[in-house]
Design a protein around this motif. Structure first.
Motif, mmCIF file in Angstrom:
data_model
loop_
_atom_site.group_PDB
_atom_site.id
_atom_site.type_symbol
_atom_site.label_atom_id
_atom_site.label_comp_id
_atom_site.label_asym_id
_atom_site.label_seq_id
_atom_site.Cartn_x
_atom_site.Cartn_y
_atom_site.Cartn_z
ATOM 1 N N VAL A 34 -22.934 11.188 36.772
ATOM 2 C CA VAL A 34 -22.939 10.730 38.157
ATOM 3 C C VAL A 34 -22.099 9.458 38.168
ATOM 4 O O VAL A 34 -22.392 8.502 37.445
ATOM 5 N N VAL A 35 -21.023 9.462 38.962
ATOM 6 C CA VAL A 35 -20.094 8.329 39.006
ATOM 7 C C VAL A 35 -20.079 7.769 40.424
ATOM 8 O O VAL A 35 -19.731 8.475 41.368
ATOM 9 N N GLY A 36 -20.457 6.495 40.557
ATOM 10 C CA GLY A 36 -20.373 5.808 41.837
ATOM 11 C C GLY A 36 -19.143 4.928 41.828
ATOM 12 O O GLY A 36 -18.922 4.163 40.894
ATOM 13 N N SER A 37 -18.312 5.045 42.852
ATOM 14 C CA SER A 37 -17.055 4.314 42.891
ATOM 15 C C SER A 37 -16.913 3.595 44.220
ATOM 16 O O SER A 37 -17.063 4.202 45.279
ATOM 17 N N GLY A 38 -16.614 2.305 44.153
ATOM 18 C CA GLY A 38 -16.437 1.522 45.374
ATOM 19 C C GLY A 38 -15.347 0.494 45.212
ATOM 20 O O GLY A 38 -15.039 0.061 44.110
ATOM 21 N N ARG A 39 -14.764 0.131 46.324
ATOM 22 C CA ARG A 39 -13.695 -0.877 46.328
ATOM 23 C C ARG A 39 -13.962 -1.823 47.491
ATOM 24 O O ARG A 39 -13.505 -1.594 48.607
ATOM 25 N N ARG A 98 -32.329 14.146 32.194
ATOM 26 C CA ARG A 98 -32.844 12.894 31.627
ATOM 27 C C ARG A 98 -31.703 11.902 31.499
ATOM 28 O O ARG A 98 -30.629 12.237 31.000
ATOM 29 N N LEU A 99 -31.929 10.665 31.957
ATOM 30 C CA LEU A 99 -30.907 9.624 31.902
ATOM 31 C C LEU A 99 -30.709 9.170 30.458
ATOM 32 O O LEU A 99 -31.660 8.830 29.763
ATOM 33 N N VAL A 100 -29.451 9.191 29.997
ATOM 34 C CA VAL A 100 -29.125 8.822 28.625
ATOM 35 C C VAL A 100 -28.501 7.430 28.576
ATOM 36 O O VAL A 100 -28.877 6.602 27.759
ATOM 37 N N SER A 101 -27.534 7.168 29.459
ATOM 38 C CA SER A 101 -26.890 5.853 29.445
ATOM 39 C C SER A 101 -26.304 5.529 30.812
ATOM 40 O O SER A 101 -26.054 6.421 31.623
ATOM 41 N N GLU A 114 -16.986 0.820 39.253
ATOM 42 C CA GLU A 114 -17.549 2.137 38.954
ATOM 43 C C GLU A 114 -18.811 1.990 38.126
ATOM 44 O O GLU A 114 -18.869 1.154 37.236
ATOM 45 N N THR A 115 -19.797 2.820 38.441
ATOM 46 C CA THR A 115 -21.002 2.921 37.634
ATOM 47 C C THR A 115 -21.111 4.380 37.209
ATOM 48 O O THR A 115 -21.058 5.281 38.043
ATOM 49 N N VAL A 116 -21.245 4.594 35.893
ATOM 50 C CA VAL A 116 -21.319 5.941 35.350
ATOM 51 C C VAL A 116 -22.704 6.149 34.743
ATOM 52 O O VAL A 116 -23.116 5.394 33.857
ATOM 53 N N TYR A 117 -23.415 7.157 35.236
ATOM 54 C CA TYR A 117 -24.723 7.528 34.713
ATOM 55 C C TYR A 117 -24.546 8.819 33.922
ATOM 56 O O TYR A 117 -24.101 9.828 34.471
#
Length: 122
Positions: A34-39, A98-101, A114-117
């Motif tokens: 899951v990648v959240g991207s903002g500017r 399950r969340l790994v990192s 960017e935040t990468v789950y």
């Protein structure tokens, strides 16, 4: 003898019908992102949350209700983006992922964040 023949035919009918019983769809395993991207500060950019499935398919959720603009609203944009990310991660966790990192990066001053789950299912 009649009871044995009846029991044998009934058992054969049950075993034969079991072969046509619908099977559950295979559950995808592997890793999902899951990648959240903002500017912040760029009015033409719409923040988005991208989900990348183990088979490579992508689902893009554009946050059109979040309007980047002045520096004052950049915090509001970041909070709204992280809110959408957490909702997506929680929805996937409810489905067995399950969340790994988690990794976050910002490139440049006021540039793309960017935040990468990374999630997994075994």
């Amino acid at each position: 003898m009649k009871k044995f023949l009846l029991l044998a035919s009934l058992s054969l009918a049950v075993a034969g019908s079991w072969a046509f019983y619908p099977n559950a769809a295979p559950v995808p395993t592997g890793y999902l992102m899951v990648v959240g991207s903002g500017r912040p500060g760029n009015e033409s950019y719409v923040p988005e949350v991208i989900t990348i499935q183990p088979d490579g398919k992508q689902q893009v959720q554009r946050l059109t209700n979040v309007k980047p603009g002045t520096d004052r609203t950049s915090t509001d944009v970041a909070v709204a983006l992280h809110h959408a990310e957490v909702l997506q991660v929680n929805a996937l966790a409810a489905k067995g992922w399950r969340l790994v990192s988690v990794a976050q990066s910002t490139v440049g001053v006021g540039a793309t964040t960017e935040t990468v789950y990374m999630m997994e299912r075994r």
